[in-house]
Enzyme design. Structure first.
Site, PDB file in Angstrom:
ATOM      1  N   HIS A 251      47.322  -6.400 -12.429  1.00 49.07           N
ATOM      2  CA  HIS A 251      46.653  -5.172 -11.986  1.00 49.07           C
ATOM      3  C   HIS A 251      47.413  -4.440 -10.891  1.00 49.07           C
ATOM      4  CE1 HIS A 251      43.242  -6.838 -14.184  1.00 49.07           C
ATOM      5  NE2 HIS A 251      42.790  -5.605 -14.229  1.00 49.07           N
ATOM      6  N   GLY A 252      48.208  -5.150 -10.116  1.00 52.31           N
ATOM      7  CA  GLY A 252      48.929  -4.460  -9.066  1.00 52.31           C
ATOM      8  C   GLY A 252      49.803  -5.409  -8.288  1.00 52.31           C
TER       9      GLY A 252
END
Lengths: 319, 472
Positions: free
Chosen positions: B325-326
């Protein structure tokens, strides 16, 4: 099913538009970073006759673009922004080697130390580079621009927030006394509002909201402004720093002191409305901005003064 | 070019019209591929080249795997696909993160290293199309899928514009067969596709951006002075915002694809009505969780190598899922928290899952609410700008706060109403597909609902915001 849905959307919206127009609402645009960036893109490169206006809402409401164009044949690009200082944009313009025109820099907030103003200026400046680089965003902006000029119901006066605020205050929404043209010129009709109340609000804003630069910061800011001015003028451009008609006393005293510092530290042409009997005669009904009727006359007088003062320096671009 | 922009509406209308012209199927597919490239180029034109490179590499790898005569040859082609896919993802998404962590590590070893910032721009959707590409080559390697012969089909699979920016993550086995035969939406598909698109826009523009986003922002900005009630309401609001934002995008994407005649699988199924975390992951971002299950959890051994290994596999899968996600440790922490939730749930489910009382609603409803609350706690790590804020915020949620409530009024009431309606709605409809529910309504009510949704989208308050999942 879809036909009925479309009808159920279009009929109320059509009725809303009709009622809104009947109550004096007109299509109007919201001042967004994209609109600013679009206007910034209109600045023609290597055009000595190009005129650009920077500053705060005082310049946005005080300089009438139509009158300016009528007086000297050049329509200025309005890049002043409500509640911001001009220095970040002046520096951006200085970096743009293709700019050789005339920059009118209004001093409102130019020598303030306000984090909110800085943030807004950064937001607009950042928006410009991304707006320039995105075809889709520019296209989307044009669509919004077109719709914004066609429909009153999408005007900021009829945004959900304004409607809620109006109902919370116990009245129906009313058209705003402020209006903006597609090229970001703004018009303030102070006959529509209680000017005394607005003046009190202005005094309150200036006494509580403004954060003045200390001497060291002021010197640094002046140096930055002068560096930008020098760079622009070295390639044939011209910078004029303008002090608009006096604001309320709470603001004007500090403005006057800083104005002297500006004059002492810049090679730009400095022009204070207070020094010219015609320009000084204009009053700000809300303590800070000109009414649109006065703005037209003020602009004509400003162009005349500008033309003379520039001619004294051998600059004939407004002749 | 986001779905909630006027430009997209015109673009979409033009693509649908073009797609309905009586042209050969190959030409139509080519048009869709060109449209997808234009759609992607609208963000940053040079990044289209990335798509093309990825397409050529994965096409070549697929063909290479199919043609290789030895297992080593097949492995080499798969490795090529993995290195290029994960290499591009790693460079664009994780290079700065790795460099920052290397700097910290070296500093801990008293080695002074001060590299400049890399300033790498993250291409939109890179995580999504990389996973699509890898699933294709892995499936070909596993023999589950024949290598795609037509470059155009694979190019369309990897760049299909409805899902390009934020998923759902397609599987080649599902999409490529759809490229084989001419497809055009009938009246039913077109109607339902447009309905889904409208519902998605409503969720995004009105609920997520107009109501929940500004409220969640206000709470998180005032995090240091938030009360216990503010903190919970803020976390609920952000959870709801994230759901409506991402589920809205997915619904729009599925709707757009359907209007072009392509079926895209569901990505959300009332996730906040999940009972337990394994149930949650069967309902939230289904295309990602099933990808992680099939290409990470199962290859690690899944639950077939003993209890200890199962917990380790669960944790690894969720940690990497978080990192997907990041590039920040907050996302890893979020994944780790979900790993812990899943690990803690497992023995409880094994012991009590088949008891008759566990199937009754007085047990299921509180269990669903508890799941929702714990999921909301985890989302704080998603939303908070740093660990300090996240821990302080979670501390207020779990341990309480002496601060008086600062958030109130109409805005809080509206947000609370939307959150409550979302939870109740998802609970009541947890097992009912959206389309079934929609078709049960009389036609005039459907028209009215659509008109209300469209009206709300047009009049939505708030700023235009990009979809939250674009950053992943």
């Amino acid at each position: 099913m879809w036909a009925l849905a479309a009808l159920l959307v279009l009929l109320p919206f059509g009725a809303f538009e009709w009622v809104a127009r009947a109550h004096g609402f007109r299509p109007a645009l919201t001042d967004t970073p994209d609109l600013w960036a679009y206007q910034r893109m209109q600045l023609r490169p290597h055009d000595a006759r190009a005129v650009v206006v920077f500053g705060s809402s005082k310049a946005q409401l005080g300089i009438n673009l139509d009158e300016f164009e009528r007086a000297c044949g050049t329509r200025p690009i309005q890049l002043a922004i409500d509640g911001t200082s001009a220095h970040a944009f002046l520096e951006e313009l200085a970096r743009d080697e293709a700019f050789t025109g005339l920059a009118l820099v209004e001093t409102g907030f130019l020598f303030d130390n306000n984090e909110r103003h800085e943030r807004r200026a950064q937001e607009y400046a950042a928006s410009y580079s991304s707006f320039r680089g995105s075809v889709a965003r520019r296209f989307d902006f044009r669509l919004h621009w077109f719709i914004g000029q066609a429909l009153a119901i999408v005007s900021p006066d009829l945004s959900a927030r304004r409607i809620t605020e109006a109902f919370s205050a116990g009245h129906w929404p009313r058209p705003s006394y402020l209006r903006m043209s597609p090229d970001r010129g703004r018009f303030g009709d102070y006959q529509m509002v209680d000017s005394a109340l607005l003046q009190r609000l202005t005094v309150n804003e200036f006494t509580t909201g403004g954060i003045t630069l200390n001497e060291e910061q002021l010197a640094a800011r002046l140096a930055r402004v002068e560096a930008a001015v020098t760079r622009i003028q070295a390639r044939g451009g011209r910078v004029v720093i303008i002090r608009m008609p006096p604001a309320v006393a709470a603001r004007d005293d500090s403005d006057a002191a800083r104005w002297e510092a500006v004059k002492a530290h810049t090679s730009a042409l400095c022009l204070s409305a207070a020094d010219d009997p015609v320009l000084a005669s204009f009053k700000c009904p809300d303590g800070n901005h000109l009414d649109y009727r006065d703005a037209a006359r003020f602009t004509r007088a400003l162009v005349a003064v500008l033309r003379t003062r520039l001619a004294e320096r051998g600059d004939t671009r407004l002749q | 070019m986001t779905f909630n922009s006027l430009t997209f509406l015109l673009f979409f209308a033009a693509v649908v019209l073009l797609h309905r012209l009586p042209l050969p199927w190959t030409v139509k597919k080519f048009n869709l591929w060109v449209a997808s490239c234009i759609f992607y180029a609208a963000w940053n034109p040079p990044f289209v080249v990335l798509l093309w490179i990825g397409t050529l590499v994965h096409y070549g790898a697929g063909r290479g795997i199919a043609a290789a005569r030895t297992p080593a040859g097949r492995r080499a082609w798969l490795l090529c696909s993995l290195v290029v896919g994960l290499g591009l993802l790693g460079f664009f998404k994780y290079a700065q993160f790795l460099l920052d962590n290397l700097t910290v590590l070296l500093a801990a070893l008293h080695v002074a290293y001060h590299p400049g910032r890399l300033d790498i721009l993250l291409p939109v959707g890179v995580s999504f199309f990389t996973f699509q590409a890898l699933s294709y080559t892995i499936d070909v390697y596993r023999g589950k899928l024949p290598a795609c012969r037509k470059l155009l089909d694979l190019a369309l699979y990897l760049s299909f514009f409805p899902v390009l920016a934020s998923g759902p993550i397609l599987r080649a086995g599902h999409f490529l067969p759809q490229c084989a035969q001419p497809r055009q939406a009938g009246a039913r598909e077109l109607g339902w596709g447009l309905t889904l698109f409208t519902i998605g826009l409503f969720e995004k523009v009105f609920l997520a951006d107009g109501i929940l986003g500004p409220f969640a922002d206000a709470v998180f900005h005032a995090a240091p002075v938030a009360s216990w009630r503010d903190a919970w309401l803020g976390a609920f609001a952000y959870s709801a915002q994230l759901f409506f934002d991402f589920a809205g995008y997915s619904a729009s994407a599925i709707g757009v694809a359907l209007c072009l005649g392509f079926a895209v699988p569901d990505n959300f199924r009332c996730p906040y009505a999940a009972i337990g975390f394994s149930d949650f992951w069967r309902r939230w971002h289904i295309s990602l969780s099933s990808w992680l299950r099939d290409y990470l959890y199962f290859p690690l051994g899944g639950n077939r190598r003993g209890a200890g290994r199962t917990y380790l596999n669960l944790m690894l899968t969720m940690l990497l899922g978080g990192l997907w996600h990041g590039a920040a440790w907050r996302f890893v922490a979020w994944g780790g928290l979900h790993g812990l939730y899943l690990a803690a749930e497992r023995p409880v489910r094994e012991r009590f899952g088949d008891r008759p009382w566990a199937a009754r609603w007085p047990v299921r409803l509180p269990a669903a609410f508890l799941t929702f609350c714990l999921v909301c706690v985890a989302w704080v790590f998603f939303r908070a700008p740093d660990f300090e804020t996240a821990f302080a915020f979670v501390g207020k949620m779990l341990l309480g706060s002496a601060n008086p409530s600062t958030i109130g009024g109409l805005r809080a009431l509206t947000a609370a109403t939307v959150i409550a309606a979302m939870f109740v709605g998802q609970w009541l409809l947890r097992d009912t597909p959206q389309e079934v529910l929609w078709r049960r309504l009389p036609w005039w009510l459907r028209s009215t609902v659509l008109a209300v949704l469209l009206g709300a989208v047009i009049l939505a308050p708030g700023d235009e915001r990009a979809f939250l999942y674009f950053q992943f």
